[in-house]
Design an enzyme around this catalytic site. Structure first.
Site, mmCIF file in Angstrom:
data_model
loop_
_atom_site.group_PDB
_atom_site.id
_atom_site.type_symbol
_atom_site.label_atom_id
_atom_site.label_comp_id
_atom_site.label_asym_id
_atom_site.label_seq_id
_atom_site.Cartn_x
_atom_site.Cartn_y
_atom_site.Cartn_z
ATOM 1 N N HIS A 242 -3.607 54.834 133.116
ATOM 2 C CA HIS A 242 -2.796 53.446 133.115
ATOM 3 C C HIS A 242 -3.877 52.164 133.416
ATOM 4 O O HIS A 242 -4.354 52.215 134.428
ATOM 5 C CB HIS A 242 -1.545 53.488 134.016
ATOM 6 C CG HIS A 242 -0.829 52.321 133.655
ATOM 7 N ND1 HIS A 242 0.096 52.112 132.555
ATOM 8 C CD2 HIS A 242 -0.615 51.110 134.334
ATOM 9 C CE1 HIS A 242 0.724 51.077 132.835
ATOM 10 N NE2 HIS A 242 0.312 50.247 133.691
ATOM 11 N N ALA A 243 -3.881 51.331 132.590
ATOM 12 C CA ALA A 243 -4.863 49.991 132.693
ATOM 13 C C ALA A 243 -4.276 49.395 133.874
ATOM 14 O O ALA A 243 -3.075 49.015 134.045
ATOM 15 C CB ALA A 243 -4.869 49.226 131.500
ATOM 16 N N HIS B 267 -6.545 40.973 128.606
ATOM 17 C CA HIS B 267 -5.260 40.998 129.622
ATOM 18 C C HIS B 267 -5.703 41.295 130.982
ATOM 19 O O HIS B 267 -5.473 40.645 131.938
ATOM 20 C CB HIS B 267 -4.114 41.812 129.262
ATOM 21 C CG HIS B 267 -3.101 41.801 130.367
ATOM 22 N ND1 HIS B 267 -2.038 40.959 130.027
ATOM 23 C CD2 HIS B 267 -3.049 42.531 131.242
ATOM 24 C CE1 HIS B 267 -1.281 41.305 131.258
ATOM 25 N NE2 HIS B 267 -1.742 42.160 131.880
ATOM 26 N N GLU B 268 -6.471 42.286 131.324
ATOM 27 C CA GLU B 268 -6.659 42.778 132.529
ATOM 28 C C GLU B 268 -7.857 41.786 133.206
ATOM 29 O O GLU B 268 -7.712 41.668 134.311
ATOM 30 C CB GLU B 268 -7.335 44.250 132.413
ATOM 31 C CG GLU B 268 -6.280 45.341 132.017
ATOM 32 C CD GLU B 268 -4.866 45.426 132.777
ATOM 33 O OE1 GLU B 268 -5.107 44.910 134.225
ATOM 34 O OE2 GLU B 268 -3.900 45.956 132.314
ATOM 35 N N GLU C 269 0.939 38.323 135.655
ATOM 36 C CA GLU C 269 1.008 38.975 134.493
ATOM 37 C C GLU C 269 0.928 37.927 133.410
ATOM 38 O O GLU C 269 0.566 38.272 132.336
ATOM 39 C CB GLU C 269 2.451 39.564 134.451
ATOM 40 C CG GLU C 269 2.717 41.009 135.362
ATOM 41 C CD GLU C 269 1.532 42.056 134.636
ATOM 42 O OE1 GLU C 269 1.213 42.218 133.614
ATOM 43 O OE2 GLU C 269 0.974 42.801 135.578
ATOM 44 N N HIS D 216 12.417 51.394 137.913
ATOM 45 C CA HIS D 216 12.104 50.309 139.043
ATOM 46 C C HIS D 216 13.352 50.217 139.826
ATOM 47 O O HIS D 216 13.116 49.588 140.783
ATOM 48 C CB HIS D 216 11.902 48.948 138.176
ATOM 49 C CG HIS D 216 10.592 48.780 137.442
ATOM 50 N ND1 HIS D 216 10.533 49.402 136.200
ATOM 51 C CD2 HIS D 216 9.798 48.026 137.504
ATOM 52 C CE1 HIS D 216 9.161 49.311 135.629
ATOM 53 N NE2 HIS D 216 8.699 48.163 136.443
#
Length: 603
Positions: A344-345, A374-375, A402, A502
């Site tokens: 998972h990135a 994005h990362e 984010e 979550h």
């Protein structure tokens, strides 16, 4: 996709000072408070370094031993932070310098779960939290309990939800996965009770009030702010909802109502939070964008490190310094052949200074190309605030981190691809409806889901929703916000909230709603700074030093100032504004109006 800094795990955001119900120390002095905060910064820095180094090894070299070492290091960090958070109430009545008071407030709201001071209750809460998390993590649905080898985990469930167009199969799998949370119900009710007790000892009405106090405004005011933002984008969501319903009805017939809520099991995702998997059923005619980025990269045989270098050049083109050499030496770009890893990135700031890394198993796909951009947004944000006191080394609020990565991903446009040589010519904008629809099925469809999860939990924590009404109110809120419903009645024998990670893991969710709003607001403001005059969805800030400076001015503030001040650095306003979403999707909005003429909208 996520940012991993072990400050982020705890110091999520900040609030105005809560009035503590715990007694302050009448003998405490300003000098004591300053020494206390110096100790916090020094001790948490060391513990966070231990935890992040152990966490990196645990995720890139998975064994029972590396997991155990990480668990112990992380627990030391959590325990010490919890201790400091409760000790901070000693200084509640002192007149402190603004930065010092802000640091105290961050400590007061740094935890998402506050254990009661009673040792037995604290231990019970910790065990329940671990049990809930483990119940989800081990969750599998077995169509035939006598054949355990055929049981399905969440990854296999996800594959079926993405790929299948068999309505009966989708319903079976959806109902099956929602059985994994049945054992959680009683534990969750006790969890709420004990968590609230810990929050009240810190001076908050309940755990939900503690979470909402992280946003530089009163908890009730924050709730109203979320409603305001949602009402700005709700009309566009209603159109998207109606269009998807119409297309699903064309595919599945009367099982999809002509006018009513969407069935939760038919949207390509087990939680109906992202509808992009049903795009093939919804795609307009002539939706081909005119290029295939995945095919281009495969044809050119681009290696993963070349893709990361391309992403880095985006940031250097707007004025950021290149990544340190250690980034290239220590990051994981491909899946190793000799061991298990978490693919998972994620973006890491291991030492909370300069040891930036990315962990991914990069594939030559369009999605991973955007993910890299994005990362890296997380990494450049992390480095921008590295010189602040340790407690301020985080994003302005938990939605900002984010949002920054996604903002940069929005600049991966056809025009950008032309500039970096991956396309010879940008296709005409008349072919963009497919791209916009696909993005709307991801971004717009998510908004009400991102909102209602914590709306439910806040009402649970406050006592407005009683344990005997957990499931009914969950679906009431899903209907209100999403227009999504189960295909058959779900009684209180179920605990459907627990089927979403979550909830049993106790991870706040509003941050994702905020990130969805903020990324478009950031993108519009930075595009204007870059002088872009084309359609907003075609704007890229690539090579704009002016946009880069404005972005860095905000990033370097970290958590040191209230988030409205950070927002103002980019967008010249202190108020979040969802109208940027409407600007971005304006062509799609007009197209949806054409498609829906004479069709029912709403439910």
């Amino acid at each position: 996709m996520r940012s991993v800094s072990f400050v982020l795990a705890l110091f999520i955001a900040v609030s105005a000072c809560a009035t503590s119900r715990s007694s302050s120390d009448a003998t405490a002095t300003v000098a004591d408070a300053k020494k206390f905060m110096d100790d916090v910064n020094e001790t948490i820095f060391k513990l966070a370094l231990d935890a992040s180094q152990a966490g990196w090894v645990s995720e890139t070299y998975i064994t029972d031993d590396t997991s155990a070492v990480f668990a112990r290091a992380n627990q030391r960090l959590i325990d010490k932070t919890a201790q400091y958070a409760k000790e901070a109430v000693r200084f509640d009545k002192l007149e402190l310098a603004p930065d010092l008071r802000r640091g105290m407030n961050i400590l007061k709201v740094s935890l998402v779960m506050a254990t009661p001071s009673n040792p037995k209750e604290g231990e019970e809460l910790t065990k329940i939290a671990a049990k809930l998390d483990a119940t989800y993590g081990k969750g599998k649905w077995c169509a035939d309990p006598k054949k355990p080898e055929a049981c399905l985990d969440i990854n296999q469930i996800t594959d079926i939800m993405r790929e299948s167009q068999d309505e009966k199969k989708l319903r079976q799998v959806w109902e099956g996965w929602h059985t994994i949370s049945l054992p959680m119900r009683g534990d969750y009710a006790r969890f709420v009770e004990l968590s609230n007790k810990g929050a009240m000892e810190l001076g908050f009405a309940d755990t939900g009030a503690l979470w909402r106090s992280k946003y530089d405004m009163a908890p009730d005011a924050f709730t109203k702010e979320l409603d305001r933002l949602w009402n700005q984008v709700r009309p566009l969501y209603l159109k998207l909802h109606a269009y998807v319903r119409m297309k699903l009805r064309e595919k599945y017939g009367d099982v999809v109502p002509a006018n009513g809520p969407l069935a939760a099991h038919m949207l390509g995702n087990i939680w109906a939070q992202d509808w992009s998997n049903v795009y093939p059923l919804d795609a307009p005619k002539n939706a081909d964008p005119g290029y295939n980025l995945t095919g281009i990269r495969k044809k050119r045989k681009m290696m993963p490190v070349e893709i990361v270098k391309t992403g880095e050049r985006f940031y250097t083109s707007i004025g950021f310094a290149p990544l340190p050499q250690t980034f290239w030496e220590r990051s994981m770009f491909v899946k190793p052949r000799d061991r298990e890893v978490v693919c998972h990135a994620s973006a890491w700031d291991v030492d909370n200074i300069e040891d930036l890394r990315i962990k991914m198993c990069i594939q030559l796909t369009d999605e991973d190309f955007k993910t890299i951009h994005h990362e890296l947004g997380h990494n450049f944000y992390q480095r921008a605030y590295k010189d602040l006191p340790f407690i301020f080394r985080d994003s302005a609020n938990d939605g900002f981190h984010e949002a920054i990565g996604d903002t940069i991903a929005l600049s991966v446009t056809p025009e950008y691809l032309v500039k970096i040589g991956l396309l010879d010519k940008a296709p005409d904008a008349s072919r963009d409806i497919g791209l916009l629809l696909n993005r709307a099925l991801e971004k717009i469809a998510f908004l009400p889901f991102g909102l209602f999860i914590d709306q439910w939990r806040w009402k649970v924590f406050s006592g407005e929703i009683k344990p005997q009404d957990y499931n009914r109110t969950w679906w009431d809120l899903r209907l209100k916000y999403q227009g999504v419903a189960p295909v058959a009645e779900r009684g209180e024998e179920f605990f459907d909230p627990g089927a979403k990670y979550h909830v049993p893991a106790n991870v706040p969710y509003t941050r994702y709603f905020l990130a969805d709003i903020l990324q478009f607001q950031f993108h519009r403001a930075l595009a204007q700074t870059a002088g872009c005059t084309s359609l907003l969805h075609r704007c890229s800030i690539y090579q704009s030093a002016e946009a880069g400076k404005k972005l860095n001015d905000m990033l370097s503030m970290g958590l040191s100032r209230p988030w409205p001040e950070a927002l103002e650095k980019i967008s010249a306003t202190k108020q979040m504004d969802a109208t940027a979403i409407l600007d971005y999707f304006k062509p799609l909005d007009a197209w949806l109006d054409e498609q829906l003429q004479g069709k029912p909208v709403g439910w």
